[in-house]
Design a protein around this motif. Structure first.
Motif, short mmCIF file in Angstrom:
data_model
loop_
_atom_site.label_atom_id
_atom_site.label_comp_id
_atom_site.label_asym_id
_atom_site.label_seq_id
_atom_site.Cartn_x
_atom_site.Cartn_y
_atom_site.Cartn_z
N ASN A 65 0.84 -1.20 0.00
CA ASN A 65 0.00 0.00 0.00
C ASN A 65 0.87 1.25 0.00
O ASN A 65 1.71 1.43 0.88
CB ASN A 65 -0.91 0.01 1.24
CG ASN A 65 -1.88 -1.16 1.24
OD1 ASN A 65 -2.43 -1.52 0.22
ND2 ASN A 65 -2.09 -1.75 2.42
N PRO B 229 -0.34 0.50 8.01
CA PRO B 229 0.65 -0.50 7.60
C PRO B 229 0.80 -0.55 6.09
O PRO B 229 -0.13 -0.27 5.35
CB PRO B 229 0.08 -1.80 8.15
CG PRO B 229 -1.39 -1.57 8.18
CD PRO B 229 -1.60 -0.12 8.47
N TYR C 50 1.90 -3.34 4.26
CA TYR C 50 1.76 -4.65 3.61
C TYR C 50 0.47 -5.34 4.06
O TYR C 50 0.15 -5.37 5.25
CB TYR C 50 2.97 -5.53 3.93
CG TYR C 50 4.28 -4.83 3.63
CD1 TYR C 50 4.63 -4.54 2.31
CD2 TYR C 50 5.14 -4.42 4.66
CE1 TYR C 50 5.81 -3.88 2.02
CE2 TYR C 50 6.32 -3.76 4.37
CZ TYR C 50 6.66 -3.49 3.05
OH TYR C 50 7.82 -2.82 2.76
N LYS C 51 -0.20 -5.90 3.07
CA LYS C 51 -1.49 -6.52 3.36
C LYS C 51 -1.59 -7.86 2.62
O LYS C 51 -1.27 -7.97 1.43
CB LYS C 51 -2.62 -5.59 2.90
CG LYS C 51 -3.99 -6.04 3.32
CD LYS C 51 -5.02 -4.96 2.99
CE LYS C 51 -6.40 -5.36 3.52
NZ LYS C 51 -7.39 -4.29 3.30
N ASP D 230 -7.91 -6.48 9.58
CA ASP D 230 -7.95 -5.95 8.21
C ASP D 230 -6.92 -6.62 7.30
O ASP D 230 -6.47 -6.02 6.30
CB ASP D 230 -7.73 -4.43 8.20
CG ASP D 230 -8.80 -3.68 8.98
OD1 ASP D 230 -9.97 -4.14 8.96
OD2 ASP D 230 -8.47 -2.68 9.63
N ASP D 231 -6.52 -7.83 7.67
CA ASP D 231 -5.64 -8.67 6.84
C ASP D 231 -4.24 -8.10 6.66
O ASP D 231 -3.54 -8.42 5.69
CB ASP D 231 -6.26 -8.90 5.45
CG ASP D 231 -7.59 -9.63 5.53
OD1 ASP D 231 -7.86 -10.26 6.57
OD2 ASP D 231 -8.34 -9.57 4.54
N ASN D 232 -3.83 -7.22 7.55
CA ASN D 232 -2.49 -6.64 7.43
C ASN D 232 -1.41 -7.64 7.87
O ASN D 232 -1.65 -8.54 8.68
CB ASN D 232 -2.39 -5.37 8.28
CG ASN D 232 -3.26 -4.27 7.72
OD1 ASN D 232 -3.30 -4.03 6.51
ND2 ASN D 232 -4.00 -3.60 8.61
N THR E 182 1.78 -8.64 9.91
CA THR E 182 2.33 -8.22 11.20
C THR E 182 3.85 -8.12 11.16
O THR E 182 4.51 -8.67 10.27
CB THR E 182 1.94 -9.22 12.30
OG1 THR E 182 2.53 -10.49 12.00
CG2 THR E 182 0.42 -9.37 12.37
#
Length: 522
Positions: free
Chosen positions: A59, A69, A71-72, A93-95, A97
């Protein structure tokens, strides 16, 4: 003074230029920026298809800076991670970690995750839209991609090797020198590890010349297929089988070993024996149990023997073939077996002796011979159909048949001595023997090299390599009549012997008288 003024002016311009450059816009990074990714180490002998799956998206804001964040996970991938033991890699939100981002691409954790994701995609329990597939033609070893920012999984299919999945990240990286975000690399090379089990078979330590009654030892060396931990038990195929030709009698003595702690260790218990039509034996590995015992050892060995029987003569009668079967697509639900084989060939040799009474005479039967080896030991034979074959419990006498021939099958290479022990009536038994040398070089296995026969009774130009059986030597042995007969009583022959005897006796008497007279005078 003028020079100093120019110098000051230039310094001022440079300072203004540098100051202005700090406010000049730089090329903004875009999510559509791409890197060149090469997947290498594809087997050029077979070709394959390489497919890229995008696991993580990047993103960026409108200025080309990574968002927070940044990266997803792909939605489907995020759901799969949460449903399995990888929940700490995905947040709300599927990010992605920090737990995952801190992992190195070559770490055990990444490799385990990639193996599991590959298995799920191949099994169809995880659906991720493929980015693109590249067909790697035979003769080519690379698949080339142009990929936007993100993290990718690469899977190989349609080859004969078992390829490990590949993983690569095309991520943004801050360039301190130019004060901007750039791609971490313009080019990436991902080398895929692969495993193609091999099978190698030898006979008698590469020896190919054998004789009837001989015990032949076969050694088969096999690479163990290396299946990933996520491959299902039903897909871990590892089967070894064998086919043996009619000229060989299996001794049912298979031994399966692996080199453990520098010792050949019997591991037969980790295989199940079964029978299939046309197969001598079929051994199926209990794969997980076997791997638990052999660990990182990648080869096993099968050793077994067979006895050359009295039907062994033609080349195909001594053919032996071993097979290795494994699953070439272990991550796909359907079984896709690949069978590799290795063949070894042994050969026996023979003689066809034709008995003739002279250079142009008739063929005769009833004549008898013996055949000895290079050590001088008379060989023993038995009969089957119209030929003799070696048999330690047989008889050493070889008798010419009604067609005037002796056929011997199943000899080894080497030097032999043929001795006639009984001649046809009215003919002499030769005092000298016939020497026969059978040779066969590696250039044309199974065919005798040349005629190599010597002896006074061998017919000139009567020794040839058989036109049908190239492993057989044909030769003609001749006999001659006994023309030495004593003359009849009272004939001229007797008179000659009588006169000669009288003359000798008379000469002896005269010599004695002469000697005695000489002594008396002295």
């Amino acid at each position: 003074m003028k020079r100093k003024t120019i110098y000051k002016f230039l310094c001022l311009c440079l300072t203004l230029l540098m100051a202005a450059s700090a406010f000049m816009p730089v090329k903004a990074l875009k999510s559509t920026d791409t890197a060149n990714v090469t997947i290498s180490e594809i087997d050029a002998n077979y070709g394959a298809t390489v497919t890229a799956y995008k696991l993580i998206n990047v993103n960026l804001d409108s200025n080309g800076n990574p968002m927070d964040p940044a990266y997803k996970w792909d939605n489907a991938v995020a759901d799969w991670l949460s449903a399995h033991e990888y929940g700490d890699y995905v947040s709300a939100d599927d990010n992605v970690t920090d737990t995952f981002e801190k992992l190195e691409d070559d770490s055990t954790e990444i490799k385990t995750l990639v193996d599991d994701l590959a298995s799920a995609i191949r099994e169809g329990t995880l659906t991720v839209a493929p980015q693109t597939s590249v067909d790697v033609e035979k003769g080519t070893t690379e698949a080339n991609y142009t990929l936007e920012m993100g993290a990718y999984l690469f899977l190989v299919s349609d080859g004969v090797k078992i390829y490990a999945p590949g993983f690569a990240r095309v991520y943004p990286e801050y360039d301190d020198e130019h004060n901007q975000w750039v791609l971490s690399a313009d080019t990436l090379n991902i080398s895929l590890k692969s495993n193609e089990p091999a099978i190698t078979k030898t006979v008698n330590g590469e020896g190919v010349s054998v004789a009837v009654g001989e015990t032949v030892t076969y050694t088969v060396t096999i690479d163990v297929p290396q299946y990933g931990e996520t491959v299902s038990d039903t897909k871990k195929a590892f089967v070894v089988s064998d086919e043996m030709a009619s000229g060989l009698t299996f001794n049912d003595d298979v031994r399966i070993t692996a080199k453990l702690n520098d010792a050949d260790t019997d591991i037969s218990q980790y295989f199940t024996l079964s029978q299939e039509e046309g197969k001598l034996f079929v051994y199926t590995a209990k794969y997980d149990e076997l791997k638990a015992v052999i660990g990182d050892v990648t080869q096993i060995t099968l050793t077994y023997t067979a006895t050359v029987n009295n039907t062994a003569y033609a080349a195909e009668s001594l053919l032996n073939e071993a097979f290795l079967t494994y699953d070439v697509k272990p991550y796909v639900t359907a079984v896709d077996l690949k069978t590799k084989n290795d063949t070894v060939q042994s050969y026996t040799y023979g003689l066809e002796i034709t008995k003739q009474v002279d250079t142009v005479g008739d063929l005769v039967n009833g004549t008898q011979f013996t055949l000895s080896n290079a050590e001088g030991t008379e060989l023993k034979f038995n009969q089957k159909d119209d030929y003799y074959y070696l048999d330690v419990n047989g008889n050493a006498t070889l008798t010419v048949d009604a067609a005037g021939k002796i056929k011997i099958h199943g000899l080894d290479l080497g030097t032999y001595t043929l001795k006639e022990i009984k001649a046809p009536e009215g003919y002499t038994v030769p005092s000298e023997v016939t020497t026969i040398v059978l040779t066969d070089t590696a250039e044309n296995l199974g065919e005798l090299d040349a005629v190599n026969v010597s002896g006074p009774n061998v017919k000139e130009d009567g020794t040839v390599i058989d036109a049908t059986y190239k492993n057989q030597l044909d030769l003609i042995i001749m006999n001659y009549k006994n023309d030495f007969n004593l003359p009849t009583t009272g004939g001229m022959g007797t008179m000659i012997f009588t006169v000669a005897g009288i003359l000798l006796m008379g000469g002896a008497v005269i010599l004695m008288v002469f000697v005695l007279r000489k002594k008396k005078e002295q």
